[in-house]
Each structure stands twice: as C-alpha cells, then as structure tokens.
Design an enzyme around this catalytic site. Structure first.
Site, short mmCIF file in Angstrom:
data_model
loop_
_atom_site.label_atom_id
_atom_site.label_comp_id
_atom_site.label_asym_id
_atom_site.label_seq_id
_atom_site.Cartn_x
_atom_site.Cartn_y
_atom_site.Cartn_z
N ALA A 19 -2.23 -6.42 -0.03
CA ALA A 19 -2.72 -7.78 0.20
C ALA A 19 -2.83 -8.17 1.67
CB ALA A 19 -1.81 -8.79 -0.52
N CYS B 216 1.16 2.40 12.89
CA CYS B 216 2.35 3.19 12.58
C CYS B 216 2.62 4.23 13.66
CB CYS B 216 2.19 3.90 11.25
SG CYS B 216 1.33 2.91 10.05
N GLY C 6 0.81 -1.22 0.00
CA GLY C 6 0.00 0.00 0.00
C GLY C 6 0.85 1.26 0.00
#
Ligand SMILES: *Cc1c(COP(=O)(O)O)cnc(C)c1O
Length: 392
Positions: free
Chosen positions: A201, A326, A72
């Site tokens: 994915a 994150c 991504g």
C-alpha cells in the site's frame, strides 16, 4: 523555493488525505476485532471485506483470491516459501531474475540453503529479460517462476503477458512482484495468467506495513504465518483493520485516476530527462526508454559518487535516492545496475528520481538547475574528471 522537494516516490509515498480520512474511525470508535460476533466486531469485518473487494476489482480478481499481509516483503516471502514448501514433491527448481527486489532475492537464497535450485535470469542493457532464455531455463523440476512486473530502480516493465503464457503452457506457477506497478499499470491477473501477485500500500499513497497477496483460486500454498484462522486459515493474526481500509481506498483511487496520473508523470519524467541530458555532459539514462514506469528517472553521472550527489541534493531540500532505498545505506553498487552491464565505477554515480502525484513542473525545473550546479561542483573536485579535461 524553500519547500522540500520529494522525488523518491518509489521508496514510499505519503498517505493521501482521502485515504487517511477513511482509516481514522477504525483506530478509534470502530476498533472492534473482525472475529468478534457483536456488532462492533462485525462492523470491522464489513470494512475488511469491502477493502478486499476494492483490491480484487483493481486486479480483475475475485475477492476470495485476495489475502492481506503486512507489506510487499511479506507477500514476496509468502509466495516463494509457501509455494516451495507445498510443491516440493513435484520439483525443487525456481526461476527468477538478477534484478528482483531483495525480498525475492534473499528469499531465494534462503530456499537455496534449503535444497532448492535457483536460476537467476540475465537482463539486457535496458533491464529486459530474454523470453528464450526463460524457456530454455525450464526443466521438469521447475515449480515456480517469479519475475517482477516493474523494476524499482530503473523502472523497466517486463513482458508479463508473454511470461504468463510461457508459464501456463508449461504448467508452472507464476508469481510477480507488482509492488512498483500497482497504480502505474493496468493489471488484469486473468488476462496475464498471473497465479500470485504481491502488492504494497505505501507505494501508492496508502499506509506502510500493509500489503496483499493475490493467490489464484485453487492454487495450493502453505501459510507463512501460523496462528488463528484469519484470512481463511492462510494468514494468521488479528487484521490491521485501519491499514486494510487504507489499502482498499488507496488502490481504488489509484485506478480511478490512472490515465491522468500516467500522462502527468510521463510529461514530468520526459521534462526531467531532457533537462538533464541537454544541460549535463557525460550522463546516461538507465532502464528501457519507453517500457518504463511513468515516474521513474534513473541516471548515471560519470565521474561522481551517487552518495555525495544525494547529500548535496539534500542540502538543497531535494530527496532522491541512489540505487534503491534498501541499498542506499551501503556502499555496494546496485545489483540492478551491475546486471544491466554498467561497470562498478559508473554504477556508483547513479541517481534515481521517482516522481509522484504531488510533483510539479516548477519542481522539475528547480531540480534540473540544482543538478547542473552540483554535478559541476562535484566533478571539479574529481581527479578522474581532471584527466578527461586535460585529454581534450
Ligand atoms: C518496496 C518494494 C518491496 C517491499 O515492499 P514493503 O511493503 O516495503 O515490504 C518489494 N518489492 C518491490 C519491487 C518494492 O519496490
């Protein structure tokens, strides 16, 4: 219950058995390079093209509009940097939102250092953008609108069709980071007027380090990775054949069972939200109540720190997250929770529990029971909470 309870499916998901089984031969006997002309190579090529077809079908795209990437973050970087550099002669203005993933926000910061002007749209208390604000932000220098499909922290789903219509009517390129939406929302890129779409994915039971970028036919974009002629000269590097095969299978499975998956997750989500609200005081649910990812629960518990909550949950064998994967390593409150208007001290007490295909009702009930105890214990250690109790 001694089993580990995983409720962080927005951070990553396990690879499904059916996906792994398809991937394995491409690590071992079918190891050929898709660019080689002998049959071992062309077998790999066939597998890559089959996966491209699977991704295209899931998005309502043509297979020649799908480009494989390493996830991504790469897809987001490519969409923004590739469009910015290719179209800079037309204009230097990009519109995005304050609640994007860092893969978009940090790329925008980079582009800003390189001469681009960035408008960061506000969101309301539910995390939705205002379409009028979007329209009035557009100038004759605007080349790109990049707005995420669904938010990774609070789960809010944006009015993508309306955004696509605005972009199309003004002849502006529209990119959406759909990493969280894939496998949760039916998407037809043509119907939604999407020009570029990022996916990854490992967010829908496929392998990590594997993603794709949909690029509408005819759209001009510069490559991000230079090198060999793979991916029709747009993305160099020997193809990650097992990863590509896994992505194809995972997206096919995700859309085969979408309605069933959503129904199950919404039921679990509502059970979790109601259980928290009925049993714990001073809580608030973040994100839009219905325009929301089926498995997303984001809740603030006043008077406690998200970090201590997570540690206590971990001791009980429960995995959740505060903010996003994150940012959870840092002590800054989430940019998303600040953007929906939460004050710093409340934004610090947030917990995201993201449900997935492997969660059960028993797990939800177990987590509610543990949360009641943990929140109570942490609040009793909090000087702020003491004041509230005294005031009553
Ligand atoms: C996870 C995520 C990304 C990054 O994808 P990777 O494959 O981990 O690089 C980007 N955007 C959103 C919304 C995400 O949730």
């Amino acid at each position: 219950m001694s089993k580990y309870i995983y409720m962080d499916n927005s951070a990553t998901t396990p690879v499904k058995k059916k996906v792994l089984d398809e991937m394995i031969p491409y690590f071992t006997e079918n190891f050929g390079n898709p660019s080689s002309i002998y049959s071992l190579g062309s077998n790999s090529k066939v597998a890559v093209e089959k996966a491209r077809e699977q991704v295209a079908r899931a998005l309502g795209a043509d297979k020649n509009e799908i480009y494989f990437t390493a996830g991504g973050s790469e897809s987001d970087n490519w969409a923004l940097k590739g469009i910015a550099s290719k179209h800079k002669n037309k204009g230097n203005h990009i519109i995005t939102t304050k609640i994007e993933h860092h893969a978009v926000l940090h790329t925008c910061e980079y582009l800003h250092k390189n001469g681009f002007e960035i408008t960061y749209l506000n969101v309301d208390k539910d995390g939705l953008i205002d379409l009028k604000e979007l329209e009035s932000a557009i100038t004759d220098k605007t080349i790109l609108i990049s707005i995420m499909f669904a938010n990774n922290e609070i789960g809010t789903i944006q009015p993508i069709k309306e955004i696509g219509e605005i972009a199309k009517s003004k002849n502006i390129i529209f990119h959406t980071d759909a990493v969280q939406a894939i496998g949760n929302v039916r998407i037809d890129v043509k119907e939604l007027n999407i020009d570029l779409l990022s996916l990854s994915a490992h967010k829908f039971y496929g392998p990590k380090g594997m993603g794709a970028l949909y690029i509408r036919k005819g759209l001009q974009i510069d490559p991000l990775i230079a090198g060999g002629g793979q991916e029709r000269n747009k993305r160099a590097g020997t193809e990650n054949v097992p990863g590509i095969v896994g992505l194809g299978k995972a997206i096919e499975l995700a859309y085969e069972n979408l309605e069933e998956h959503n129904e199950k997750l919404i039921k679990l989500r509502e059970r979790l939200i109601n259980g928290i609200q009925e049993n714990i005081k001073y809580t608030r649910i973040n994100g839009h109540r219905t325009k929301r990812l089926p498995g997303n629960v984001n809740v603030c518990f006043e008077f406690i720190e998200g970090e201590s909550l997570l540690l206590s949950l971990d001791i009980e064998g429960i995995a959740g997250s505060s903010g996003s994967a994150c940012t959870s390593g840092s002590l800054d409150p989430s940019h998303v929770l600040l953007a929906i208007g939460l004050p710093h001290e409340i934004a610090h007490g947030s917990l995201r529990l993201s449900l997935g295909d492997f969660n059960t009702e028993e797990e939800v009930d177990y987590v509610i029971a543990k949360l009641v105890k943990i929140v109570d214990r942490l609040r009793n250690m909090s000087p702020l909470y003491d004041k509230i109790k005294e005031a009553k």
